[in-house]
Write an enzyme that holds these catalytic residues in place. Structure first.
Site, PDB file in Angstrom:
ATOM      1  N   SER A  63     -10.804   9.346  -7.054  1.00 58.27           N
ATOM      2  CA  SER A  63     -11.659  10.274  -6.320  1.00 58.27           C
ATOM      3  C   SER A  63     -12.957  10.469  -7.080  1.00 58.27           C
ATOM      4  O   SER A  63     -12.972  10.460  -8.317  1.00 58.27           O
ATOM      5  CB  SER A  63     -10.969  11.629  -6.156  1.00 58.27           C
ATOM      6  OG  SER A  63     -11.849  12.573  -5.561  1.00 58.27           O
TER       7      SER A  63
ATOM      8  N   ILE B 183       0.842  -1.197   0.000  1.00 56.11           N
ATOM      9  CA  ILE B 183       0.000   0.000   0.000  1.00 56.11           C
ATOM     10  C   ILE B 183       0.879   1.249   0.000  1.00 56.11           C
ATOM     11  O   ILE B 183       1.655   1.476   0.938  1.00 56.11           O
ATOM     12  CB  ILE B 183      -0.914   0.044   1.242  1.00 56.11           C
ATOM     13  CG1 ILE B 183      -1.699  -1.252   1.402  1.00 56.11           C
ATOM     14  CG2 ILE B 183      -1.856   1.236   1.161  1.00 56.11           C
ATOM     15  CD1 ILE B 183      -2.518  -1.304   2.680  1.00 56.11           C
TER      16      ILE B 183
ATOM     17  N   GLY C  42       1.515   5.285   0.385  1.00 58.08           N
ATOM     18  CA  GLY C  42       0.908   6.355   1.178  1.00 58.08           C
ATOM     19  C   GLY C  42       0.159   5.841   2.382  1.00 58.08           C
ATOM     20  O   GLY C  42      -0.978   6.243   2.638  1.00 58.08           O
TER      21      GLY C  42
ATOM     22  N   SER D 273       1.108   6.021   5.671  1.00 58.53           N
ATOM     23  CA  SER D 273       1.514   6.571   6.968  1.00 58.53           C
ATOM     24  C   SER D 273       0.416   7.388   7.637  1.00 58.53           C
ATOM     25  O   SER D 273       0.512   7.717   8.826  1.00 58.53           O
ATOM     26  CB  SER D 273       2.766   7.446   6.797  1.00 58.53           C
ATOM     27  OG  SER D 273       2.502   8.536   5.923  1.00 58.53           O
ATOM     28  N   SER D 274      -0.646   7.720   6.890  1.00 58.55           N
ATOM     29  CA  SER D 274      -1.727   8.525   7.474  1.00 58.55           C
ATOM     30  C   SER D 274      -2.994   8.369   6.635  1.00 58.55           C
ATOM     31  O   SER D 274      -2.979   7.755   5.568  1.00 58.55           O
ATOM     32  CB  SER D 274      -1.323  10.008   7.537  1.00 58.55           C
ATOM     33  OG  SER D 274      -1.112  10.512   6.225  1.00 58.55           O
ATOM     34  N   GLY D 275      -4.082   8.935   7.147  1.00 58.24           N
ATOM     35  CA  GLY D 275      -5.319   9.029   6.388  1.00 58.24           C
ATOM     36  C   GLY D 275      -5.902   7.707   5.937  1.00 58.24           C
ATOM     37  O   GLY D 275      -5.859   6.694   6.645  1.00 58.24           O
ATOM     38  N   ILE D 276      -6.445   7.704   4.729  1.00 57.01           N
ATOM     39  CA  ILE D 276      -7.108   6.530   4.186  1.00 57.01           C
ATOM     40  C   ILE D 276      -6.144   5.360   4.075  1.00 57.01           C
ATOM     41  O   ILE D 276      -6.478   4.216   4.402  1.00 57.01           O
ATOM     42  CB  ILE D 276      -7.736   6.852   2.806  1.00 57.01           C
ATOM     43  CG1 ILE D 276      -8.977   7.743   2.987  1.00 57.01           C
ATOM     44  CG2 ILE D 276      -8.106   5.575   2.064  1.00 57.01           C
ATOM     45  CD1 ILE D 276      -9.586   8.215   1.685  1.00 57.01           C
TER      46      ILE D 276
ATOM     47  N   TYR E 282      -6.850  18.777  -9.720  1.00 54.15           N
ATOM     48  CA  TYR E 282      -7.039  17.535  -8.956  1.00 54.15           C
ATOM     49  C   TYR E 282      -8.041  16.622  -9.666  1.00 54.15           C
ATOM     50  O   TYR E 282      -7.791  15.425  -9.842  1.00 54.15           O
ATOM     51  CB  TYR E 282      -7.532  17.865  -7.548  1.00 54.15           C
ATOM     52  CG  TYR E 282      -7.713  16.653  -6.662  1.00 54.15           C
ATOM     53  CD1 TYR E 282      -6.615  15.999  -6.118  1.00 54.15           C
ATOM     54  CD2 TYR E 282      -8.989  16.164  -6.362  1.00 54.15           C
ATOM     55  CE1 TYR E 282      -6.776  14.883  -5.304  1.00 54.15           C
ATOM     56  CE2 TYR E 282      -9.160  15.056  -5.552  1.00 54.15           C
ATOM     57  CZ  TYR E 282      -8.051  14.426  -5.020  1.00 54.15           C
ATOM     58  OH  TYR E 282      -8.211  13.316  -4.225  1.00 54.15           O
TER      59      TYR E 282
END
Length: 278
Positions: free
Chosen positions: A140, A18, A20, A22-25, A153
Site C-alpha cells: 500500500s 492469487i 484474496g 474473491s472480491s476487490g482488487i 496498517y
C-alpha cells in the site's frame, strides 16, 4: 509455427496463484488475467460462497499454514508449477494507537505480513525447482508513511515492503523475481472488512478520529477502478526486468512519497496533519 502461436502458448502455460481473489482488487486482477489466457487460481477463506467467477477458487486462510500448503499443493498437482504468486490477501485496521487493542494489532500483522510470508514459503520450493518464478506482493502507498489513525496498517504494509527487499536478494540466485506493488485508494469493499477501533466516548481522540473515519471511507468510495491495478500487475508479469517497488495510484498519492523524501520531517508531518485536519 507463427510467432503469435508461440506467444499464445507461453501465456497459456503460465499458472497464476492469487490470494484474496474473491472480491476487490484481487478479483479484478484474477478476472483480467483469466481474460488474457493465464491459468488463474484464486483463493478465498470461503470459496463456496462466491458465485459467478470465471476462474477456480481454492480454499485458503493466510492464518492457517496447513490451509496454505494444501492450496499450493493442489495447484501444483493440477498444473505442475506455479509461475506467478500474487500475495493480495490483507485487511485494514483503523484507530488511535493508544485506543487500539494490541491483540488486534497482532492480528493485522498476522494477515498483512506473516500470512504473505507463509504463502511465499510454501510456493518458493516449487519455483526453485523450475529455476523460475515471479512473486508480487500487494502492499500500500500507506506503507510508505505513518498515517494518523492508520498507523498499524501503515506499519504492516511497510514491513512487507522491507521483507520483499530482503527476499529479493535471497531468491535472485534461484531465478525468482520478487516485487512490491503499492496501490493507493481504489473503489473496493475493503472498508467493510476493516477492524475499526470503536470511537470511545471517553477517548482523548474521539472527535478527530470520528472525523477521519468518515474521511477514510470517502477516499475508498471515490477511489479508482481496480482494473488499473489489474493492468499494472499484468505489465509486471510480462516484464523481463522488474523493479522492486511499484506504486499505482493518483498523482498526489505517488507524489506524497516523493515529498516525504525531499522535505524535512516536521514539514512533511505538518502537511499530513493539515490533510487530516489535525
Amino acid at each position: 509455427m507463427t510467432l503469435g502461436f508461440i506467444v499464445y502458448n507461453i501465456l497459456m502455460s503460465k499458472t497464476v496463484f492469487i490470494t484474496g481473489a474473491s472480491s476487490g482488487i484481487g478479483k479484478a486482477i484474477a478476472i483480467y488475467l483469466h481474460e488474457k489466457q493465464y491459468k488463474v487460481y484464486g483463493t478465498s477463506r470461503n470459496p463456496d460462497r462466491v458465485k459467478d467467477i470465471p476462474f477456480e477458487l481454492v480454499k485458503l486462510d493466510v492464518l492457517d499454514v496447513t490451509s496454505i500448503q494444501n492450496a499450493v499443493d493442489y495447484v501444483v498437482e493440477k498444473e505442475g508449477r506455479i509461475d506467478v504468486l500474487i500475495n493480495n490477501a490483507g485487511k485494514g485496521i483503523t484507530g488511535p494507537i493508544e485506543d487500539t487493542p494490541v491483540a488486534e494489532m497482532k492480528s493485522n500483522f498476522d494477515t498483512n505480513l506473516f500470512g504473505p510470508i507463509e504463502v511465499m514459503k510454501a510456493v518458493l520450493p516449487y519455483m526453485r525447482k523450475i529455476q523460475s518464478g515471479k512473486i508480487i506482493n500487494v502492499t500500500s502507498i500507506a506503507g510508505y508513511m505513518g498515517l494518523p489513525f492508520r498507523g498499524v496498517y501503515s506499519a504492516s504494509k511497510g514491513a512487507l515492503e522491507l521483507i520483499t527487499e530482503a527476499m529479493s536478494m535471497e531468491v535472485k540466485g534461484f531465478g525468482v523475481q520478487i516485487v512490491n506493488v503499492a496501490p493507493g485508494d481504489f473503489a473496493t469493499n475493503i472498508a467493510a472488512g476493516r477492524y475499526h477501533t470503536p470511537v470511545f466516548e471517553t477517548s482523548a481522540y474521539k472527535e478527530k478520529y470520528a472525523e477521519n473515519l468518515a474521511l477514510m471511507d470517502e477516499h475508498v468510495d471515490s477511489g479508482a477502478d481496480p482494473i488499473i491495478m489489474a493492468k499494472a500487475i499484468h505489465a509486471i508479469i510480462e516484464s523481463k526486468k522488474t523493479k522492486i517497488h511499484y506504486k499505482v495510484g493518483g498523482f498526489m498519492e505517488k507524489f506524497s512519497i516523493i515529498l516525504k523524501r525531499a522535505l524535512p520531517d516536521r514539514v512533511y508531518e505538518k502537511l499530513l496533519m493539515n490533510h487530516y485536519k489535525l
